[in-house]
Motif scaffolding. Structure first.
Motif, PDB file in Angstrom:
ATOM      1  N   THR A  64       0.828  -1.207   0.000  1.00 42.86           N
ATOM      2  CA  THR A  64       0.000   0.000   0.000  1.00 42.86           C
ATOM      3  C   THR A  64       0.867   1.264   0.000  1.00 42.86           C
ATOM      4  N   ALA A  65       2.085   1.183   0.554  1.00 46.18           N
ATOM      5  CA  ALA A  65       2.994   2.326   0.472  1.00 46.18           C
ATOM      6  C   ALA A  65       3.382   2.601  -0.981  1.00 46.18           C
ATOM      7  N   PHE A  66       3.569   1.542  -1.773  1.00 42.57           N
ATOM      8  CA  PHE A  66       3.886   1.725  -3.187  1.00 42.57           C
ATOM      9  C   PHE A  66       2.690   2.328  -3.938  1.00 42.57           C
ATOM     10  N   GLU A  67       1.485   1.907  -3.571  1.00 42.42           N
ATOM     11  CA  GLU A  67       0.292   2.542  -4.147  1.00 42.42           C
ATOM     12  C   GLU A  67       0.267   4.031  -3.800  1.00 42.42           C
ATOM     13  N   ASP A  68       0.519   4.338  -2.511  1.00 41.72           N
ATOM     14  CA  ASP A  68       0.560   5.739  -2.071  1.00 41.72           C
ATOM     15  C   ASP A  68       1.556   6.538  -2.908  1.00 41.72           C
ATOM     16  N   LYS A 106      -7.476   7.117   1.372  1.00 48.58           N
ATOM     17  CA  LYS A 106      -8.004   6.778   2.704  1.00 48.58           C
ATOM     18  C   LYS A 106      -9.033   5.648   2.700  1.00 48.58           C
ATOM     19  N   PRO A 107     -10.049   5.663   1.830  1.00 44.35           N
ATOM     20  CA  PRO A 107     -11.032   4.573   1.885  1.00 44.35           C
ATOM     21  C   PRO A 107     -10.411   3.197   1.688  1.00 44.35           C
ATOM     22  N   ARG A 108      -9.509   3.086   0.728  1.00 49.70           N
ATOM     23  CA  ARG A 108      -8.888   1.784   0.443  1.00 49.70           C
ATOM     24  C   ARG A 108      -7.991   1.323   1.593  1.00 49.70           C
ATOM     25  N   THR A 109      -7.127   2.210   2.079  1.00 46.51           N
ATOM     26  CA  THR A 109      -6.205   1.782   3.138  1.00 46.51           C
ATOM     27  C   THR A 109      -6.937   1.517   4.452  1.00 46.51           C
ATOM     28  N   GLN A 110      -8.023   2.220   4.716  1.00 51.46           N
ATOM     29  CA  GLN A 110      -8.769   1.966   5.948  1.00 51.46           C
ATOM     30  C   GLN A 110      -9.392   0.574   5.940  1.00 51.46           C
ATOM     31  N   ILE A 111      -9.922   0.162   4.804  1.00 50.23           N
ATOM     32  CA  ILE A 111     -10.486  -1.191   4.700  1.00 50.23           C
ATOM     33  C   ILE A 111      -9.404  -2.232   4.953  1.00 50.23           C
ATOM     34  N   ILE A 112      -8.256  -2.063   4.322  1.00 49.74           N
ATOM     35  CA  ILE A 112      -7.161  -3.029   4.483  1.00 49.74           C
ATOM     36  C   ILE A 112      -6.648  -3.015   5.918  1.00 49.74           C
ATOM     37  N   GLN A 113      -6.491  -1.820   6.483  1.00 49.29           N
ATOM     38  CA  GLN A 113      -5.984  -1.671   7.848  1.00 49.29           C
ATOM     39  C   GLN A 113      -6.884  -2.367   8.864  1.00 49.29           C
ATOM     40  N   ILE A 114      -8.177  -2.135   8.765  1.00 51.19           N
ATOM     41  CA  ILE A 114      -9.129  -2.711   9.728  1.00 51.19           C
ATOM     42  C   ILE A 114      -9.231  -4.221   9.549  1.00 51.19           C
TER      43      ILE A 114
END
Length: 387
Positions: free
Chosen positions: A302-306, A332-340
Motif C-alpha cells: 500500500t505504500a507503493f500505491e501511495d 483513505k477509503p482503500r487503506t482503511q479497509i485493508i488496515q481494519i
C-alpha cells in the motif's frame, strides 16, 4: 508548483515516492535518520497491487525484483507438533498477472536506492520537527542544518516524527504480541523452495518460514505477550527458544542456526485509521499514515500505491492543496479497509482455536474472501485526471 520536495524516511515508501517524483522532473530529496543503509533482519512479500505500482513508478523494475527474490508457489499450515493442517497453491500469477514475490527487505531497499541519484539520499538526518507557512516548509534535524522545501512528505514509519509534529497522537497501540525475526543463509529438507510455511499452536503462538531466494530464508515468530514493557533476563535468542521450546522441526534447527545478534525483537503495534493525512504543505505516506500489523503483507504494497498516486496528483493537480486533497480522498477509503481487516484477522489468529480458524481461512479463501482478494490485487495504477 514544486521546486523541491523533502521526504523524511529512506525506507521503501520514501524511496519509491522519490523515484516517482524524479521521473516527473521534480527535485525530491530523501532524509534518513540511519547513518548508512544496512541489512534489516526481515523479508517481505510484494503482491500484484504492489508490483503493478512499482512497475508504474519505474518501468522494468519488476523483472529485476523477480530475479532477486522467490516467487511463492505454495502456502502450508501445520500444527506446532508438525501435523499438517492445510495446503493451498498460490495462483496470483494466473489470476492477476503478477506473483507473490518474497524478497529481502534490505535487497529491495538497495534496488530502489540504486534508481535514484546518490546525492539525493541524505543519511544521518534525524527529523525533529518542522514549521510551515503559505510559501514553504522548514524542516529541522538533530544536529544538522535545517532544510527548506515546497512540500514535506512523512514516510518515516510507525513512529513518524512528521506525524507527531503534525497530529501529535502519541505512541502507537500495542497489539498484545511480541515478535522475533531474522534473515539468514539457510536450507532444510522440510523447507522447499518457493514455499511459505506457518506453524501454529492454540496458546497464541505462530512461527513462519519464508523462502527469499538466493539461498536466504526469513523466519518470523510471534507470541501473545501481556505487556511490552516486560523485560526478561537473557538475550532475544534465549527468549524465542524458550517460547518455542517443544515445537517440531524445523523450528529448533533454524533457531539454532541463527546468530543471536541477527535476531530482531519487537513489540507488534499499530495505530487506528487517521481522519486526515495532510496539513498545509505536509502529508504522510505508508506506515506513517496507515501502519498495519503483519498479516496480509500489505504494509509495503500500500505504500507503493501511495507513492504512485501522490506523485500523480502532485504532477497533475492545479495546486499543492488540490493535490493533497485528491491524494487523501483516493487513498483513505482503500487503506482503511485493508488496515481494519488486517487488524481484525490478526487478532483472531491468536485465539485458542487458531488452528481451526486458520484452516478455515485457507479453505474458504477461494469463496468467502474472493471478492476482497480481487478488489485488493486487481488494483491498477492510473494517471490522475484534472479538468
Amino acid at each position: 508548483m514544486l521546486k523541491k520536495v523533502a521526504i523524511i524516511g529512506g525506507g521503501l515508501g520514501g524511496l519509491a515516492v522519490a523515484i516517482a517524483l524524479h521521473k516527473q522532473g521534480i527535485n525530491a530529496q530523501v532524509y534518513e535518520k540511519a547513518r548508512f543503509l544496512h541489512s534489516v533482519g526481515a523479508g517481505l512479500s510484494i503482491v500484484p497491487n504492489g508490483l503493478n505500482s512499482l512497475e508504474a513508478i519505474a518501468p522494468g523494475i519488476t523483472e529485476s525484483l523477480k530475479g532477486a527474490g522467490s516467487q511463492t508457489q505454495m502456502l502450508t499450515l501445520k500444527k506446532s507438533t508438525g501435523e499438517m493442517i492445510a495446503q493451498k497453491a498460490v495462483t496470483l500469477m494466473e489470476k492477476y498477472g503478477q506473483p507473490m514475490l518474497l524478497i529481502r527487505w534490505s535487497r529491495l531497499q538497495e534496488i530502489l536506492a540504486s534508481a535514484l541519484p546518490p546525492e539525493t539520499i541524505h543519511l544521518d538526518r534525524r527529523c525533529i520537527g518542522f514549521e510551515q507557512n503559505d510559501k514553504g516548509v522548514e524542516v529541522y534535524f538533530d544536529g544538522r542544518d535545517k532544510v527548506q522545501a515546497d512540500l514535506l512528505i512523512g514516510a518515516d514509519g510507525l513512529n513518524s516524527a512528521v506525524r507527531q509534529t503534525m497530529i501529535g497522537d502519541g505512541e502507537p497501540c500495542y497489539a498484545g504480541r511480541m515478535s522475533w525475526r531474522a534473515v539468514l543463509k539457510y536450507s532444510h529438507e522440510m523447507l522447499p523452495a518457493n514455499e511459505v510455511m506457518s506453524m501454529t499452536a492454540p496458546d497464541g503462538k505462530i512461527f513462519g518460514f519464508f523462502d527469499l531466494g538466493s539461498g536466504y530464508m526469513f523466519w518470523a515468530a510471534t507470541s501473545l505477550w501481556p505487556d511490552e514493557s516486560i523485560i526478561h533476563t537473557g538475550d532475544a535468542k534465549s527468549r524465542v527458544q524458550e517460547k518455542f521450546l517443544n515445537w517440531a522441526q524445523p523450528v529448533q534447527a533454524i533457531l539454532k542456526a541463527t546468530n543471536a545478534e541477527d535476531i530482531v525483537e519487537r513489540p507488534i503495534c499499530d495505530r487506528p485509521p487517521l481522519q486526515n493525512w495532510s496539513q498545509g504543505r505536509v502529508t504522510l505516506l505508508g506506515d506513517a499514515a496507515h501502519p498495519m500489523v503483519p498479516l496480509l503483507g500489505q504494509g509495503a504494497n500500500t505504500a507503493f500505491e501511495d507513492a504512485w498516486e501522490l506523485s500523480q496528483h502532485l504532477c497533475h493537480a492545479p495546486s499543492i492543496t488540490d493535490a493533497l486533497v485528491s491524494y487523501e480522498n483516493s487513498r483513505k477509503p482503500r487503506t482503511q479497509i485493508i488496515q481494519i481487516r488486517n487488524a481484525v484477522q490478526a487478532n483472531r489468529s491468536y485465539k485458542a482455536d487458531s488452528e481451526t480458524y486458520l484452516r478455515g481461512m485457507l479453505e474458504k479463501a477461494q469463496v468467502s474472501d474472493r471478492e476482497f482478494e480481487e478488489w485488493l490485487y486487481n488494483y491498477k495504477p492510473s494517471v490522475a485526471a484534472y479538468t
